[in-house]
Design a protein around this motif. Structure first.
Motif, PDB file in Angstrom:
ATOM      1  N   GLU A 160      25.646  -6.174 -42.695  1.00 41.72           N
ATOM      2  CA  GLU A 160      24.287  -6.126 -42.161  1.00 41.72           C
ATOM      3  C   GLU A 160      24.274  -6.626 -40.721  1.00 41.72           C
ATOM      4  O   GLU A 160      25.042  -7.520 -40.359  1.00 41.72           O
ATOM      5  N   LEU A 161      23.389  -6.056 -39.936  1.00 42.83           N
ATOM      6  CA  LEU A 161      23.316  -6.407 -38.520  1.00 42.83           C
ATOM      7  C   LEU A 161      21.889  -6.183 -38.032  1.00 42.83           C
ATOM      8  O   LEU A 161      21.233  -5.227 -38.442  1.00 42.83           O
ATOM      9  N   THR A 162      21.420  -7.070 -37.181  1.00 45.20           N
ATOM     10  CA  THR A 162      20.073  -6.945 -36.616  1.00 45.20           C
ATOM     11  C   THR A 162      20.165  -6.779 -35.103  1.00 45.20           C
ATOM     12  O   THR A 162      20.918  -7.494 -34.439  1.00 45.20           O
ATOM     13  N   GLU A 188      22.563  -9.761 -33.917  1.00 45.64           N
ATOM     14  CA  GLU A 188      22.812 -10.864 -34.845  1.00 45.64           C
ATOM     15  C   GLU A 188      23.649 -10.400 -36.030  1.00 45.64           C
ATOM     16  O   GLU A 188      23.312  -9.433 -36.704  1.00 45.64           O
ATOM     17  N   SER A 189      24.750 -11.101 -36.248  1.00 45.80           N
ATOM     18  CA  SER A 189      25.655 -10.781 -37.351  1.00 45.80           C
ATOM     19  C   SER A 189      26.613 -11.948 -37.549  1.00 45.80           C
ATOM     20  O   SER A 189      26.939 -12.665 -36.601  1.00 45.80           O
ATOM     21  N   GLU A 190      27.066 -12.131 -38.781  1.00 50.89           N
ATOM     22  CA  GLU A 190      28.029 -13.193 -39.051  1.00 50.89           C
ATOM     23  C   GLU A 190      29.356 -12.941 -38.344  1.00 50.89           C
ATOM     24  O   GLU A 190      30.134 -13.867 -38.111  1.00 50.89           O
ATOM     25  N   ASN A 209      25.604 -19.349 -31.896  1.00 49.35           N
ATOM     26  CA  ASN A 209      25.849 -19.232 -33.336  1.00 49.35           C
ATOM     27  C   ASN A 209      26.227 -17.792 -33.686  1.00 49.35           C
ATOM     28  O   ASN A 209      27.216 -17.284 -33.178  1.00 49.35           O
ATOM     29  N   ASN A 210      25.431 -17.123 -34.524  1.00 46.14           N
ATOM     30  CA  ASN A 210      25.735 -15.743 -34.923  1.00 46.14           C
ATOM     31  C   ASN A 210      25.020 -14.717 -34.050  1.00 46.14           C
ATOM     32  O   ASN A 210      24.854 -13.560 -34.447  1.00 46.14           O
ATOM     33  N   LEU A 211      24.608 -15.144 -32.868  1.00 47.46           N
ATOM     34  CA  LEU A 211      23.794 -14.298 -32.001  1.00 47.46           C
ATOM     35  C   LEU A 211      24.539 -13.958 -30.714  1.00 47.46           C
ATOM     36  O   LEU A 211      25.102 -14.836 -30.059  1.00 47.46           O
ATOM     37  N   LEU A 212      24.546 -12.667 -30.378  1.00 43.33           N
ATOM     38  CA  LEU A 212      25.070 -12.206 -29.091  1.00 43.33           C
ATOM     39  C   LEU A 212      23.878 -11.740 -28.265  1.00 43.33           C
ATOM     40  O   LEU A 212      23.051 -10.968 -28.743  1.00 43.33           O
ATOM     41  N   ARG A 213      23.806 -12.207 -27.028  1.00 41.42           N
ATOM     42  CA  ARG A 213      22.661 -11.898 -26.166  1.00 41.42           C
ATOM     43  C   ARG A 213      23.137 -11.155 -24.920  1.00 41.42           C
ATOM     44  O   ARG A 213      24.059 -11.592 -24.237  1.00 41.42           O
ATOM     45  N   ILE A 214      22.502 -10.018 -24.639  1.00 41.11           N
ATOM     46  CA  ILE A 214      22.748  -9.276 -23.402  1.00 41.11           C
ATOM     47  C   ILE A 214      21.459  -9.297 -22.590  1.00 41.11           C
ATOM     48  O   ILE A 214      20.385  -8.986 -23.109  1.00 41.11           O
TER      49      ILE A 214
END
Length: 220
Positions: A160-162, A188-190, A209-214
């Protein structure tokens, strides 16, 4: 005109002056921007923790990231008990290469993201939360797609991915003396932790944490 004050006001390095209680007394242009993305309490604590034991000024070399800005040193100083000054020195070696706006192309950001998702995440359940009020804006389409494909390819085994896209409130990116609003893409993904070494010469990419931000400049 006070030339000393003008130099501080127009410095690329944020400057903030605190009262003994941690209230903001003065700041320069970059300090104003820094206060829009960081809590004044955290900055005051940073100053207190790195202040000299006695009146004077103390440089500390460190690695610090706040938002998309990276700092390599701070200067904390005071001459009496009435004020405490903090200046953060930007690590300009990490400045992203920004193309001339004439070299960029207008595009629908959601279409580009969907192309990358459909290309790489066939087996992944993707939840998309888009602010569809964002119109087309200019970016380097080829480079953006190349980076997205690299990210989603690395996440292809996640279940799962958001993906969220919106305008970041109160934040801006400065390019050639002009500030642009920020279009923020959150992935957002583990499995994001496996991408923490990802760097890019153009795009501002950070992790939490489990968040990547562009972060993209909203150039129309």
């Amino acid at each position: 005109m006070d030339i000393y004050k003008e130099f501080i006001e127009n410095s690329i390095n944020p400057f903030i002056l605190f009262s003994p209680e941690g209230n903001i007394l003065e700041y320069n242009k970059e300090g104003e921007y820094l206060l829009s993305i960081a809590a004044k309490e955290e900055l005051f604590e940073l100053a207190i923790n790195h202040a000299s034991m006695h009146a004077g000024f103390k440089h500390t070399f460190l690695e610090l990231q706040i938002g998309h800005s990276k700092f390599c040193a701070i200067l904390v100083g005071y001459i009496d008990s009435e004020t405490l000054g903090l200046m953060l020195y930007k690590n300009m070696c990490s400045t992203k290469i920004q193309k001339n706006s004439k070299e960029l192309q207008s595009a629908n950001i959601f279409t580009l993201i969907d192309i990358a998702i459909n290309t790489n995440l066939e087996q992944t359940k993707v939840a998309a939360e888009y602010d569809v009020s964002i119109p087309e804006f200019k970016l380097d389409i080829n480079h953006f797609l190349k980076t997205l494909n690299k990210i989603f390819k690395a996440l292809k085994n996640t279940k799962e991915l958001t993906v969220k896209v919106h305008i970041a409130t109160g934040r801006s990116i400065k390019i050639n003396q002009k500030r642009y609003r920020v279009v923020e893409i959150l992935i957002e993904s583990e499995e994001v932790k496996n991408l923490r070494n990802l760097e890019d010469e153009q795009l501002i990419i950070t992790f939490e944490n489990n968040l990547l931000r562009i972060e993209l400049p909203f150039i129309t």
